[in-house]
Write a protein that holds these residues in place. Structure first.
Motif, PDB file in Angstrom:
ATOM      1  N   UNK A   1       0.836  -1.027  -0.048  1.00 30.83           N
ATOM      2  CA  UNK A   1      -0.028   0.158   0.064  1.00 30.83           C
ATOM      3  C   UNK A   1       0.835   1.316   0.059  1.00 30.83           C
ATOM      4  N   UNK A   2       1.932   1.322   0.736  1.00 28.50           N
ATOM      5  CA  UNK A   2       2.806   2.344   0.653  1.00 28.50           C
ATOM      6  C   UNK A   2       3.584   2.646  -0.260  1.00 28.50           C
ATOM      7  N   UNK A   3       3.896   1.814  -1.460  1.00 29.17           N
ATOM      8  CA  UNK A   3       4.340   2.044  -2.675  1.00 29.17           C
ATOM      9  C   UNK A   3       3.303   2.585  -3.666  1.00 29.17           C
ATOM     10  N   UNK A   4       2.077   2.276  -3.365  1.00 29.27           N
ATOM     11  CA  UNK A   4       1.086   2.551  -4.113  1.00 29.27           C
ATOM     12  C   UNK A   4       0.592   3.849  -3.766  1.00 29.27           C
ATOM     13  N   UNK A   5       0.600   4.267  -2.602  1.00 27.12           N
ATOM     14  CA  UNK A   5       0.409   5.731  -2.234  1.00 27.12           C
ATOM     15  C   UNK A   5       1.413   6.622  -3.124  1.00 27.12           C
ATOM     16  N   UNK A   6       2.740   6.261  -3.129  1.00 29.26           N
ATOM     17  CA  UNK A   6       3.489   7.196  -4.002  1.00 29.26           C
ATOM     18  C   UNK A   6       3.055   7.189  -5.420  1.00 29.26           C
ATOM     19  N   UNK A   7       3.023   5.861  -5.770  1.00 28.11           N
ATOM     20  CA  UNK A   7       2.459   5.922  -7.127  1.00 28.11           C
ATOM     21  C   UNK A   7       1.265   6.787  -7.475  1.00 28.11           C
ATOM     22  N   UNK A   8       0.328   6.478  -6.729  1.00 28.95           N
ATOM     23  CA  UNK A   8      -1.069   7.454  -6.984  1.00 28.95           C
ATOM     24  C   UNK A   8      -0.813   9.000  -6.941  1.00 28.95           C
ATOM     25  N   UNK A   9       0.462   9.352  -6.103  1.00 29.08           N
ATOM     26  CA  UNK A   9       0.704  10.782  -5.980  1.00 29.08           C
ATOM     27  C   UNK A   9       1.746  11.185  -7.107  1.00 29.08           C
ATOM     28  N   UNK A  10       2.454  10.283  -7.594  1.00 31.68           N
ATOM     29  CA  UNK A  10       3.480  10.822  -8.430  1.00 31.68           C
ATOM     30  C   UNK A  10       3.276  10.304  -9.980  1.00 31.68           C
ATOM     31  N   UNK A  11       2.610   9.274 -10.279  1.00 31.31           N
ATOM     32  CA  UNK A  11       2.476   8.484 -11.428  1.00 31.31           C
ATOM     33  C   UNK A  11       1.037   8.061 -11.664  1.00 31.31           C
ATOM     34  N   UNK A  12       0.400   9.356 -12.160  1.00 39.22           N
ATOM     35  CA  UNK A  12      -0.995   8.794 -12.525  1.00 39.22           C
ATOM     36  C   UNK A  12      -1.360   9.486 -13.746  1.00 39.22           C
ATOM     37  N   UNK A  13      -2.736   8.924 -14.223  1.00 42.34           N
ATOM     38  CA  UNK A  13      -3.296   9.119 -15.315  1.00 42.34           C
ATOM     39  C   UNK A  13      -4.782   8.538 -15.465  1.00 42.34           C
ATOM     40  N   UNK A  14      -5.355   9.136 -16.226  1.00 41.30           N
ATOM     41  CA  UNK A  14      -6.711   8.499 -16.356  1.00 41.30           C
ATOM     42  C   UNK A  14      -6.923   7.046 -16.792  1.00 41.30           C
ATOM     43  N   UNK A  15      -5.681   6.446 -17.616  1.00 44.90           N
ATOM     44  CA  UNK A  15      -5.764   5.392 -18.103  1.00 44.90           C
ATOM     45  C   UNK A  15      -5.032   4.389 -17.214  1.00 44.90           C
ATOM     46  N   UNK A  16      -4.520   4.895 -16.120  1.00 42.13           N
ATOM     47  CA  UNK A  16      -3.787   4.023 -15.096  1.00 42.13           C
ATOM     48  C   UNK A  16      -4.791   3.528 -13.982  1.00 42.13           C
ATOM     49  N   UNK A  17      -4.671   2.295 -13.655  1.00 44.34           N
ATOM     50  CA  UNK A  17      -5.431   1.842 -12.429  1.00 44.34           C
ATOM     51  C   UNK A  17      -4.312   1.021 -11.540  1.00 44.34           C
ATOM     52  N   UNK A  18      -4.291   1.455 -10.144  1.00 42.38           N
ATOM     53  CA  UNK A  18      -3.443   0.824  -9.531  1.00 42.38           C
ATOM     54  C   UNK A  18      -4.382  -0.119  -8.583  1.00 42.38           C
ATOM     55  N   UNK A  19      -3.741  -1.366  -8.276  1.00 42.53           N
ATOM     56  CA  UNK A  19      -4.717  -2.243  -7.503  1.00 42.53           C
ATOM     57  C   UNK A  19      -3.704  -2.916  -6.418  1.00 42.53           C
ATOM     58  N   UNK A  20      -4.144  -2.783  -5.163  1.00 42.15           N
ATOM     59  CA  UNK A  20      -3.459  -3.483  -4.235  1.00 42.15           C
ATOM     60  C   UNK A  20      -3.760  -4.788  -3.918  1.00 42.15           C
ATOM     61  N   UNK A  21      -2.840  -5.799  -4.511  1.00 41.28           N
ATOM     62  CA  UNK A  21      -3.105  -6.870  -4.503  1.00 41.28           C
ATOM     63  C   UNK A  21      -1.673  -7.826  -4.598  1.00 41.28           C
ATOM     64  N   UNK A  22      -1.646  -9.003  -3.974  1.00 43.89           N
ATOM     65  CA  UNK A  22      -0.332  -9.716  -4.225  1.00 43.89           C
ATOM     66  C   UNK A  22      -0.321 -10.511  -5.496  1.00 43.89           C
ATOM     67  N   UNK A  23       0.751 -10.541  -6.112  1.00 42.99           N
ATOM     68  CA  UNK A  23       1.015 -11.063  -7.378  1.00 42.99           C
ATOM     69  C   UNK A  23       0.566 -12.594  -7.361  1.00 42.99           C
ATOM     70  N   UNK A  24       0.320 -13.293  -6.282  1.00 43.57           N
ATOM     71  CA  UNK A  24      -0.269 -14.550  -6.184  1.00 43.57           C
ATOM     72  C   UNK A  24      -1.838 -14.669  -6.422  1.00 43.57           C
ATOM     73  N   UNK A  25      -2.327 -13.593  -6.424  1.00 38.02           N
ATOM     74  CA  UNK A  25      -3.826 -13.338  -6.654  1.00 38.02           C
ATOM     75  C   UNK A  25      -4.350 -13.141  -8.088  1.00 38.02           C
ATOM     76  N   UNK A  26      -3.241 -13.096  -8.828  1.00 33.22           N
ATOM     77  CA  UNK A  26      -3.760 -12.281 -10.353  1.00 33.22           C
ATOM     78  C   UNK A  26      -4.604 -12.961 -10.984  1.00 33.22           C
ATOM     79  N   UNK A  27      -4.762 -14.438 -10.721  1.00 33.50           N
ATOM     80  CA  UNK A  27      -5.760 -15.153 -11.497  1.00 33.50           C
ATOM     81  C   UNK A  27      -7.231 -14.611 -11.166  1.00 33.50           C
TER      82      UNK A  27
END
Lengths: 246, 246
Positions: free
Chosen positions: B75-101
């Motif tokens: 969540x901490x990394x995504x907080x920075x992402x949403x603040x610094x690297x945003x755009x209408x076409x970008x969606x950030x999802x807080x999820x483990x890579x083990x759950x991408x199915x």
């Protein structure tokens, strides 16, 4: 011009004695892994590059291949092959692997055991093999692992032992500096060529091959039980084996 | 359960400071190699696994991607992402890579920078990615090189220096013993998983992927001129990068 070290009498006799030993790395580490990746050979035509004593050529016949061509740069190796591993369906050709584009025949399967690290121009070799394969044909080869071929100065490579003399680590250098390596193995001045895993695999993919399997040999627990020195092969990869399909 | 080390405050602040330095390995060694293997992204949908600060997500948009999904367990990394690297076409999802199915969407391109070595079940990860890709879609990922992840006891791995303190070799151990490695990096107890090159590449091929390129990073001569410490990266591979096509 590819070096023909196997026709050097001193090298040849050293290598011949090594292969007679029951604990040699070819028979206990490389060959089991290669056999595990062999496709079905029934009715197929096979080219063995660097066939040496021809033992694998004879084995391919036993596995049902309808024709086997063994190529080797060393006349001395082929003399043994013709004496010990013969058959009506086996043809041995004394030729450098750098000249195989001259073979006027296509094959279903190209095999090579521990020979590719002697070849300078890997790009040409892989393209030549691709051209010699029928569609759907496969290539299976082994070579010394890049971590093993990397080091230029022998003092900067090899096992590191603890105070009891047991290997605990393996050191290497010059990994990202591809090219000629001149080493001492039975005689001085043996020429090999270092390439990185990345260079080898990308060259294969670029030629049009589909990479099916990549294996870095590790000793079987039964082998380690019988020959404790093989335990050191858990530390590092020893051989690189690749199977790819046209 | 995948470890969420990037949400550990001490780890996070150490990592954040590292990435701000101008001579960090990501920016000078891994990212240039990854960019060199990026396919054309114009009009494509992209999934970034372990997107961290989201810098690559923003870059994919600049390169013409029509939609980018960034997934990260922290969540901490995504907080920075949403603040610094945003755009209408970008969606950030807080999820483990083990759950991408569980993602209910297919993509043209899956990207992952230096995250796969945190995942225990590589087979599942690769199969999940294959299922998430459209036909002809591509996967590009980097991870720590297996030679670097191999060693269990830190005393048995690392650079070996000469009497002037300059690195001349690199040592490692336990290469053929895949599994969990617990290391100290900013904090103690960081969990990573070692797999051999052979295991990684054969898993990718077995899933149905066509391997297009394998790269083991080596520093650019310009980088070495500016940051002499990178010269040590000629000794050994540092990161492993693979591009594959469905």
């Amino acid at each position: 011009m590819q070096q023909n070290i196997y026709d050097n009498p001193e090298f040849f006799s050293g290598y011949y004695e090594l292969r007679k030993r029951s604990d040699n790395y070819n028979d206990l580490l490389e060959q089991p892994a290669m056999r595990g990746l062999l496709p079905c050979l029934a009715g197929k035509t096979v080219l063995d590059l660097g066939c040496g004593f021809g033992r694998n050529c004879a084995d391919f016949l036993r596995r049902g291949a309808k024709r086997v061509v063994g190529v080797d740069i060393s006349q001395k190796m082929l003399d043994v092959a013709r004496r010990e591993s013969y058959g009506e369906e086996i043809e041995y050709i004394n030729m450098s692997m750098t000249d195989i584009h001259a073979l006027n025949e296509k094959f279903d399967f190209v095999y090579s055991s521990l020979a590719f690290h002697y070849i300078e121009d890997f790009h040409k070799l892989i393209c030549d093999i691709y051209a010699l394969l029928n569609d759907g044909g496969q290539l299976l080869f082994s070579q010394e692992h890049p971590v093993v071929t990397a080091t230029k100065n022998s003092e900067e490579g090899g096992y590191i032992c603890n105070e009891r003399g047991e290997p605990v680590s393996y050191k290497f250098s010059n990994y990202n500096e591809s090219g000629l390596r001149v080493i001492s193995w039975f005689v001085d001045g043996v020429e090999k060529y270092h390439r990185t895993m990345g260079e080898i695999l990308t060259e294969i993919a670029d030629a049009g091959f589909i990479i099916e399997a990549v294996c870095e040999t590790s000793p079987d627990s039964e082998v380690v039980k019988k020959h404790p020195k093989f335990k050191q092969e858990y530390i590092k990869p020893n051989f690189l084996i690749v199977r790819a399909r046209k």
